[in-house]
Design a protein around this motif. Structure first.
Motif, PDB file in Angstrom:
ATOM      1  N   ALA A 123       1.080  -1.112   0.186  1.00 34.72           N
ATOM      2  CA  ALA A 123      -0.262  -0.027   0.298  1.00 34.72           C
ATOM      3  C   ALA A 123       0.874   1.659   0.040  1.00 34.72           C
ATOM      4  N   TYR A 124       1.937   1.402   0.488  1.00 34.90           N
ATOM      5  CA  TYR A 124       2.926   2.366   0.701  1.00 34.90           C
ATOM      6  C   TYR A 124       3.625   2.350  -0.635  1.00 34.90           C
ATOM      7  N   MET A 125       3.734   1.443  -1.269  1.00 36.01           N
ATOM      8  CA  MET A 125       4.595   1.853  -2.634  1.00 36.01           C
ATOM      9  C   MET A 125       3.868   2.402  -3.713  1.00 36.01           C
ATOM     10  N   LYS A 126       2.552   1.612  -3.648  1.00 40.77           N
ATOM     11  CA  LYS A 126       1.148   2.157  -4.373  1.00 40.77           C
ATOM     12  C   LYS A 126       1.150   3.657  -4.216  1.00 40.77           C
ATOM     13  N   SER A 127       1.188   3.995  -2.783  1.00 46.26           N
ATOM     14  CA  SER A 127       0.476   5.256  -2.683  1.00 46.26           C
ATOM     15  C   SER A 127       2.081   6.136  -2.922  1.00 46.26           C
ATOM     16  N   LYS A 128       2.782   6.198  -3.505  1.00 49.48           N
ATOM     17  CA  LYS A 128       3.845   7.152  -4.358  1.00 49.48           C
ATOM     18  C   LYS A 128       3.355   7.089  -5.484  1.00 49.48           C
ATOM     19  N   PRO A 129       3.752   8.145  -6.693  1.00 53.36           N
ATOM     20  CA  PRO A 129       3.444   8.917  -7.766  1.00 53.36           C
ATOM     21  C   PRO A 129       4.048   8.300  -9.251  1.00 53.36           C
ATOM     22  N   GLY A 130       4.128   7.308  -9.859  1.00 55.22           N
ATOM     23  CA  GLY A 130       5.068   6.723 -10.627  1.00 55.22           C
ATOM     24  C   GLY A 130       5.966   5.963 -10.347  1.00 55.22           C
ATOM     25  N   VAL A 131       4.881   4.781  -9.968  1.00 52.82           N
ATOM     26  CA  VAL A 131       5.940   2.993  -9.349  1.00 52.82           C
ATOM     27  C   VAL A 131       4.837   1.993  -9.855  1.00 52.82           C
ATOM     28  N   TRP A 132       6.012   1.115 -11.055  1.00 52.02           N
ATOM     29  CA  TRP A 132       4.910   0.401 -11.958  1.00 52.02           C
ATOM     30  C   TRP A 132       5.398  -1.125 -11.197  1.00 52.02           C
ATOM     31  N   PHE A 133       4.176  -1.522 -11.323  1.00 54.28           N
ATOM     32  CA  PHE A 133       4.516  -2.704 -11.196  1.00 54.28           C
ATOM     33  C   PHE A 133       4.383  -3.351 -11.719  1.00 54.28           C
ATOM     34  N   ALA A 134       5.391  -4.837 -11.999  1.00 48.31           N
ATOM     35  CA  ALA A 134       5.571  -5.383 -12.946  1.00 48.31           C
ATOM     36  C   ALA A 134       5.849  -6.899 -12.603  1.00 48.31           C
ATOM     37  N   THR A 135       5.886  -7.682 -13.822  1.00 47.34           N
ATOM     38  CA  THR A 135       6.553  -9.545 -13.551  1.00 47.34           C
ATOM     39  C   THR A 135       7.760  -8.975 -13.959  1.00 47.34           C
ATOM     40  N   CYS A 136       8.489 -10.208 -13.669  1.00 51.80           N
ATOM     41  CA  CYS A 136      10.350 -10.017 -13.718  1.00 51.80           C
ATOM     42  C   CYS A 136      10.086 -10.163 -15.224  1.00 51.80           C
ATOM     43  N   ALA A 137       9.018 -10.925 -15.923  1.00 54.28           N
ATOM     44  CA  ALA A 137       9.282 -10.817 -17.241  1.00 54.28           C
ATOM     45  C   ALA A 137       9.153  -9.647 -18.183  1.00 54.28           C
ATOM     46  N   GLN A 138       7.981  -9.183 -17.581  1.00 51.91           N
ATOM     47  CA  GLN A 138       8.284  -8.002 -17.903  1.00 51.91           C
ATOM     48  C   GLN A 138       9.087  -6.808 -18.406  1.00 51.91           C
ATOM     49  N   VAL A 139       9.727  -6.225 -17.323  1.00 56.43           N
ATOM     50  CA  VAL A 139      10.865  -5.860 -17.315  1.00 56.43           C
ATOM     51  C   VAL A 139      11.946  -6.018 -17.622  1.00 56.43           C
ATOM     52  N   ALA A 140      12.632  -6.921 -17.347  1.00 50.66           N
ATOM     53  CA  ALA A 140      13.608  -7.848 -18.326  1.00 50.66           C
ATOM     54  C   ALA A 140      12.973  -7.424 -20.169  1.00 50.66           C
ATOM     55  N   GLN A 141      11.720  -8.318 -20.648  1.00 50.98           N
ATOM     56  CA  GLN A 141      10.953  -7.476 -21.549  1.00 50.98           C
ATOM     57  C   GLN A 141      11.446  -6.140 -21.682  1.00 50.98           C
ATOM     58  N   TYR A 142      11.281  -5.688 -21.421  1.00 52.83           N
ATOM     59  CA  TYR A 142      10.605  -3.968 -21.321  1.00 52.83           C
ATOM     60  C   TYR A 142      13.242  -3.385 -21.020  1.00 52.83           C
ATOM     61  N   VAL A 143      13.420  -3.785 -20.343  1.00 60.33           N
ATOM     62  CA  VAL A 143      14.857  -2.987 -20.579  1.00 60.33           C
ATOM     63  C   VAL A 143      15.872  -3.701 -22.059  1.00 60.33           C
ATOM     64  N   LYS A 144      15.022  -4.848 -22.246  1.00 56.61           N
ATOM     65  CA  LYS A 144      16.440  -5.501 -23.303  1.00 56.61           C
ATOM     66  C   LYS A 144      15.545  -4.611 -24.500  1.00 56.61           C
ATOM     67  N   GLU A 145      14.212  -4.034 -24.503  1.00 58.11           N
ATOM     68  CA  GLU A 145      14.425  -4.138 -25.682  1.00 58.11           C
ATOM     69  C   GLU A 145      14.274  -2.427 -25.868  1.00 58.11           C
ATOM     70  N   ALA A 146      14.177  -1.275 -25.040  1.00 56.92           N
ATOM     71  CA  ALA A 146      14.826  -0.034 -24.681  1.00 56.92           C
ATOM     72  C   ALA A 146      16.643  -0.176 -25.222  1.00 56.92           C
ATOM     73  N   ALA A 147      17.024  -0.858 -24.457  1.00 54.77           N
ATOM     74  CA  ALA A 147      18.756  -1.643 -25.227  1.00 54.77           C
ATOM     75  C   ALA A 147      19.072  -1.417 -26.419  1.00 54.77           C
ATOM     76  N   GLY A 148      17.875  -2.195 -27.348  1.00 53.24           N
ATOM     77  CA  GLY A 148      18.301  -2.312 -28.921  1.00 53.24           C
ATOM     78  C   GLY A 148      18.917  -3.238 -28.610  1.00 53.24           C
ATOM     79  N   MET A 149      18.793  -4.531 -27.041  1.00 55.83           N
ATOM     80  CA  MET A 149      19.454  -6.298 -27.821  1.00 55.83           C
ATOM     81  C   MET A 149      18.263  -6.572 -28.336  1.00 55.83           C
ATOM     82  N   ARG A 150      19.569  -7.670 -28.579  1.00 47.05           N
ATOM     83  CA  ARG A 150      18.082  -9.215 -29.754  1.00 47.05           C
ATOM     84  C   ARG A 150      17.891  -9.787 -28.200  1.00 47.05           C
TER      85      ARG A 150
END
Length: 313
Positions: free
Chosen positions: A286-313
Motif C-alpha cells: 500500500a505504501y509503494m502504491k501511494s507513491k506516484p510513478g510506481v510500475w508494478f510488473a512481473t520479472c518477465a515484463q521488466v526484462a523484456q522492457y529493458v532489453k528492448e529499450a537497450a536495443g538488445m537482440r
C-alpha cells in the motif's frame, strides 16, 4: 627439542595445513583467479531512460515457493518437518494471492517442478487471474554446484518440461535454487533460451550478463540477501519482529525510487505467509502504491522492457 615442544610444533603444522586446505585460492595463479570471476560478470547496465507511462521505478514482487522440494531433495521424511514447508502451499500462497488481488498488482512465482507436481492447486491459483508469472526454480531445489556433470541439465530440462506442460506456457525466467550457480549454469540457461535470470547480485539495477568476455543477451534482474526474509524470520532467523524487516525494505524501496531503477523483493510463502509478516507486507505494498510513478510488473515484463529499450537482440 623437548617432547611437549615437538608435539606443539606438529599441532601447529597440522593446523596450518588444514587452514591452507580450506583456502585453495591462495594457491591459484593469476589466470585461475581471472577465469573464475569471468564466468558471470556485469555487462552493460540496463536501467532505461524512462519506465512505461513515465513511471519512476519498476517494482517486482517475487516469491520462491519452496514447499517440500528442498526437504525431499535431502531425503527428509519427517511429517512434522515437511508440514512446516507445506504451510506455504496450504496457507501462505492463499494469503499472498489475496493480497495481490486486493491491490491489483502482479507477481512472479519461481516454482520447482516437484512443488508444482505436489501442489497443482497452488499452481492453478497462481495462474488464475492471468497476471502472475511462473518462472523455473529447478526440479527439486537441487544445489547446482554439487551436481555431477550432466545432472544439472537433466534436472533443468525436467523442470522446464513439467512447468511448460502444467502452465501451458514455456517459462522465460530462471532463478537458481538456493540462488547458486555452478560453473555451467549460465551456459545452460543461455542454451535453453531464457529471457532473463534472477539469481546474481552484482548490482541493484538490471544488467546484461557478460561471460568470458562475451555479451550473453541474458538480462539479469539482480536479487540480494538484504531483500529477502530467510536470514531474519523462521527457525534459523534472528529478527523477532517483521516490523524491523519492513523498515529495511522501505528504505531500499525509497532508494530505488530516488535512483529511478528497480526494486525486486524476494519472499517465501512458508515464512512470509504467516499472519504477522503478511500484515506488514500488505501495508508495504500500500505504501509503494501511494507513491506516484510506481510500475508494478512481473520479472518477465521488466526484462523484456529493458532489453528492448537497450536495443538488445
Amino acid at each position: 627439542m623437548s617432547y611437549p615442544t615437538a608435539v606443539a610444533a606438529l599441532a601447529l603444522a597440522a593446523a596450518a595445513h588444514a587452514q591452507q586446505a580450506n583456502q585453495p585460492g591462495t594457491q591459484w595463479s593469476d589466470d585461475q583467479l581471472r577465469l573464475t570471476v569471468e564466468v558471470a560478470r556485469v555487462g552493460r547496465k540496463l536501467t532505461p531512460k524512462s519506465w512505461p507511462n513515465g513511471a519512476r521505478v519498476a517494482v517486482c514482487l517475487s516469491f520462491d515457493t519452496d514447499t517440500e522440494a528442498p526437504l525431499l531433495r535431502d531425503g527428509t521424511t519427517s511429517p512434522t518437518t515437511l508440514s512446516a514447508s507445506d504451510f506455504g502451499a496450504e496457507s501462505g500462497i492463499r494469503r499472498i494471492l489475496e493480497m495481490l488481488d486486493r491491490h491489483q498488482v502482479p507477481a512472479t512465482f519461481f516454482v520447482t517442478g516437484v512443488d508444482a507436481m505436489l501442489h497443482p492447486d497452488m499452481l492453478a491459483a497462481i495462474l488464475k487471474n492471468g497476471k502472475n508469472e511462473v518462472g523455473v526454480h529447478g526440479w527439486i531445489h537441487e544445489f547446482p554446484p554439487r551436481l555431477a556433470e550432466g545432472e544439472e541439465e537433466r534436472l533443468l530440462d525436467r523442470a522446464i518440461a513439467y512447468l511448460t506442460k502444467a502452465t501451458g506456457k514455456r517459462p522465460v525466467g530462471y532463478r537458481a535454487p538456493s540462488w547458486a550457480f555452478s560453473g555451467v549454469t549460465l551456459d545452460l540457461i543461455r542454451k535453453k533460451g531464457f529471457l532473463y535470470d534472477s539469481s546474481l547480485q552484482a548490482l541493484d539495477e538490471p544488467y546484461e550478463i557478460r561471460s568470458r568476455g562475451e555479451d550473453t543477451g541474458i538480462v539479469e534482474l539482480a536479487i540480494d540477501w538484504t531483500l529477502t526474509e530467510t536470514p531474519y524470520l523462521g527457525q534459523n532467523g534472528h529478527m523477532p519482529s517483521p516490523e524491523l524487516l519492513y523498515q529495511l525494505y522501505k528504505g531500499e524501496f525509497d532508494g530505488a525510487y530516488r535512483e529511478g531503477t528497480t526494486f525486486i523483493l524476494t519472499l517465501h510463502p512458508y515464512l512470509s505467509g504467516h499472519r504477522a509478516p503478511m500484515e506488514h507486507l500488505d501495508s508495504f505494498v500500500a505504501y509503494m502504491k501511494s507513491k506516484p510513478g510506481v510500475w508494478f510488473a512481473t520479472c518477465a515484463q521488466v526484462a523484456q522492457y529493458v532489453k528492448e529499450a537497450a536495443g538488445m537482440r
